[in-house]
Design a protein around this motif. Structure first.
Motif, short mmCIF file in Angstrom:
data_model
loop_
_atom_site.label_atom_id
_atom_site.label_comp_id
_atom_site.label_asym_id
_atom_site.label_seq_id
_atom_site.Cartn_x
_atom_site.Cartn_y
_atom_site.Cartn_z
N THR A 457 0.39 -1.37 -0.32
CA THR A 457 0.31 -0.51 0.00
C THR A 457 0.42 1.73 -0.04
OG1 THR A 457 -1.69 -1.45 0.71
CG2 THR A 457 -1.77 1.06 1.08
N ARG A 458 1.82 1.47 0.93
CA ARG A 458 2.44 2.26 0.86
C ARG A 458 3.26 2.86 -0.35
NH1 ARG A 458 7.89 2.59 1.14
NH2 ARG A 458 7.81 0.10 2.12
N GLN A 459 4.04 1.57 -0.43
CA GLN A 459 4.88 1.74 -2.20
C GLN A 459 4.48 1.99 -3.20
OE1 GLN A 459 6.34 -2.15 -2.30
NE2 GLN A 459 8.74 -1.89 -1.22
N ILE A 460 3.21 1.91 -3.46
CA ILE A 460 1.81 2.73 -4.87
C ILE A 460 1.06 3.70 -4.70
CG2 ILE A 460 -0.44 1.64 -5.20
CD1 ILE A 460 -0.01 -1.28 -4.95
N TYR A 523 -4.04 1.23 -10.83
CA TYR A 523 -2.84 1.69 -11.57
C TYR A 523 -2.76 0.58 -12.72
CZ TYR A 523 -1.70 5.62 -9.11
OH TYR A 523 -2.38 7.00 -8.02
N GLU A 524 -2.31 0.48 -13.60
CA GLU A 524 -1.63 -0.63 -14.86
C GLU A 524 -0.36 -1.39 -13.91
OE1 GLU A 524 -2.97 -3.99 -17.32
OE2 GLU A 524 -4.01 -2.36 -16.58
N PRO A 525 -0.20 -2.46 -13.03
CA PRO A 525 1.09 -3.41 -13.29
C PRO A 525 0.70 -2.99 -14.24
CG PRO A 525 -1.10 -4.86 -12.73
CD PRO A 525 -1.55 -3.28 -13.23
N ASP A 526 3.16 -3.45 -14.32
CA ASP A 526 4.35 -2.51 -15.33
C ASP A 526 3.80 -1.74 -15.63
OD1 ASP A 526 5.40 -5.44 -13.75
OD2 ASP A 526 3.89 -6.41 -15.17
#
Length: 614
Positions: A457-460, A523-526
């Motif tokens: 959660t923090r990193q996102i 968001y979209e991963p990668d």
């Protein structure tokens, strides 16, 4: 009584007026407008008698205590009973009256008119709520409800009855073929979940409410993904059980959480049994400032203990938990700032608190940190546990419960090994003590401090990257509320010296979890949030094991709790002496200490005599 009568008086007067009007119309209809004089003479007495019987029946059957603004079919059926009583009485009475100036048909016609008139008046507040566009604010958001079952219908009724909440239900989606093209609570069922993108565009939907409490997790994830792809807000509807219990309202739409996407079933707890095991007893919780310990304190406080004692070294955390409990507490709550490694201080805590039930949750839990600091892991997770459990045994507690972890099974790291040794202490004492000892083993807790979910959660929120140790890494997850409720449930029916394991559901890939959480944030991963693989850390393994090689798994009285038995004999005094011997080797190298911890953890795999001291 006087207040009840005064509140019901307007309704009583209206009912009597309805009766008089109904009888007048009945006479006019029966005689085609030309009512004989003798019938008009009997009109007032007949109406008065019928009205008195109607009011008496309505009072007896609770019609005047019904909140008609929320009235439903059962209330209307109750009104049918009330109308039937004076109608049948009047019909039977007239059979024995001659000459009969009020025809039998008039009584039946009047009865029907009385029901229609009374029902219309009483249901008018409810009917007014469903008038098209009644009082709908201009800024209301158009709400599409996915799921036309009981939960979805509650949502439609709540928002339809309360337009001031600024949500206007416009339609349902449901995968049940029988509901297609039907109307439910005035709203059309316009398709299935697959039609979501088209329906959102066609109806101008602002918010999608997912009323899918029993849907397969894959269905929920698909619906969330579609909503995110088309850019429409998505919210979760509380389950029907939480609405019925009063914990939430159907209108309490909330954000979709990771727990929703993991899709674990709602756990049913035998609260009667839990209350019986705690009510009126003095309870002590160690590690009460931690994620598990604080939730234990909250749930235990609701089970009517005589007193609740909370132990931790975290002063601020204890104060926070204490403050959240003390306002509504029905029991004595006391805070103890103490370390479980301080045997003398803990002895004073036990002497003053005189606990009858112990929940031992104090421990270091971060795997990679304990690899670097085995001395602290040994002091807190092993010596601290031994201190607390010896005190429980000496003070004759009724029960002592150890909060363990799935990392205690065939441990590869220091943290898991220390928790394994805690389980061994429980098993060994259980074979010798009058105190009932048990351990409860479970996996990762969603949202606990420092957990992978909190880290992701923090990193996102920081824009990435999201760090995953290994693309094959997988773990079992429970919510903290579920884990703690099952710990208390297991403790309520625990048997001496047993280890229990909670149903952890399906293993979840950490890489997949990261991707779900990224999509949940929109968001979209990668592409928008990068995922990087950092490699496994010391003490970690790719997949957790729930049951050891020498352990036997069996059912309990609860479908989500299982009993683990081991046939390996354990001698508590020998195990405790081995721990104290390592404790006395102050100054031993960390590597040697780590080897000693792993050797102790293997104690239950062989006989005690096979353990060689270093």
């Amino acid at each position: 009584m006087l207040n009840t009568v005064s509140r019901a008086l307007p309704a009583v007067i209206l009912d009597i007026l309805v009766v008089f009007v109904a009888f007048a119309l009945g006479l006019l209809l029966r005689f085609d407008g030309s009512v004989p004089g003798d019938s008009w003479e009997w009109y007032a007495p007949a109406s008065a008698i019928y009205g008195a019987l109607f009011v008496g029946a309505a009072w007896s059957l609770g019609i005047y205590r019904t909140a008609w603004r929320y009235g439903g079919i059962p209330d209307v059926l109750n009104l049918v009973k009330v109308t039937a009583i004076p109608t049948l009485f009047g019909f039977v009475a007239l059979l024995f009256i001659t000459p009969r100036h009020i025809p039998l048909s008039v009584v039946l016609i009047a009865g029907m008119l009385v029901f229609l008139g009374a029902a219309t008046l009483k249901m008018s507040p409810r009917l007014a709520l469903w008038m098209p566009m009644r009082g709908v604010p201009a800024a209301s958001q158009r709400l599409l409800i996915v799921g036309a079952g009981a939960t979805g219908q509650l949502v439609a009724r709540e928002f339809g009855s309360n337009p001031q909440w600024r949500f206007r239900p416009v339609a349902f989606l449901d995968d049940d073929p029988k509901k297609q093209r039907q109307t439910v609570h005035g709203l059309p069922v316009v398709g299935t979940i697959r039609d979501l993108p088209a329906v959102v565009g066609r109806l101008g939907v602002d918010v999608v409410a997912l009323a899918l409490p029993s849907a397969d997790p894959s269905v929920l994830r698909e619906a969330v993904a579609v909503c995110q792809a088309i850019g429409v807000a998505v919210r979760m509807v509380p389950g029907l059980d939480t609405v019925v219990s009063g914990e939430a309202r159907a209108s309490d739409l909330r954000e979709v959480t990771v727990a929703d996407l993991l899709g674990r079933d709602q756990v049913q707890i035998d609260y009667t049994l839990c209350i019986e095991s705690i009510k009126g007893k003095r309870v002590l919780v160690t590690g009460a400032a931690g994620s598990i310990g604080s939730e234990l304190a909250r749930q235990l406080a609701r089970l009517e203990p005589a007193s609740l004692h909370m132990v931790d070294t975290n002063e601020s955390g204890l104060h926070e938990v204490y403050s959240s409990l003390i306002e509504n507490a029905d029991c004595e709550i006391r805070v103890w700032i103490a370390s479980i490694t301080d045997q003398a201080k803990m002895a004073r805590v036990f002497a003053v608190a005189r606990p009858q039930v112990l929940f031992h949750a104090a421990a270091y839990k971060h795997v990679h940190l304990m690899e670097e600091h085995p001395d602290e892991a040994f002091a807190v997770n092993i010596v601290g546990a031994l201190n607390v459990f010896e005190l429980a045994h000496r003070n004759g507690l009724d029960e002592a419960v150890f909060v363990s972890t799935d990392k205690a099974v065939n441990p590869v790291g220091i943290m898991g090994a220390t928790k394994r040794i805690g389980e061994l202490i429980v098993r060994a004492l259980g074979a010798e003590s009058a105190t009932k000892f048990c351990a409860v083993r479970f996996g990762n807790v969603l949202g606990s401090r420092g957990s992978v979910v909190s880290t992701f959660t923090r990193q996102i929120d920081e824009g990435g990257p999201v760090s995953v140790t290994d693309p094959e890494m997988a773990r079992y997850f429970l919510s903290v509320e579920e884990a703690v409720s099952l710990v208390i449930q297991a403790a309520a029916f625990a048997e001496q010296g047993n280890v229990y394991i909670l149903d952890m559901g399906e293993e979840v890939g950490i890489d997949e979890l990261a991707r779900r959480m990224i999509r949940l944030k929109g968001y979209e991963p990668d592409r928008q949030i990068e995922i990087v693989y950092t490699g496994s850390r010391p003490g970690e393994r790719l997949h957790e094991v729930l049951v050891g090689d020498s352990e036997l798994l069996s059912d309990t009285d609860h479908p989500k709790v299982f009993r683990i038995r081991s046939e390996q004999p354990l001698l508590f005094n020998a195990l405790a002496e081995e721990i104290r011997e390592i404790e006395r080797r102050d100054g031993e190298s960390l590597a040697a200490l780590a080897r000693g911890i792993h050797r102790l953890a293997a104690w239950g795999s062989d006989s005690a005599a096979s353990v060689q001291r270093s």
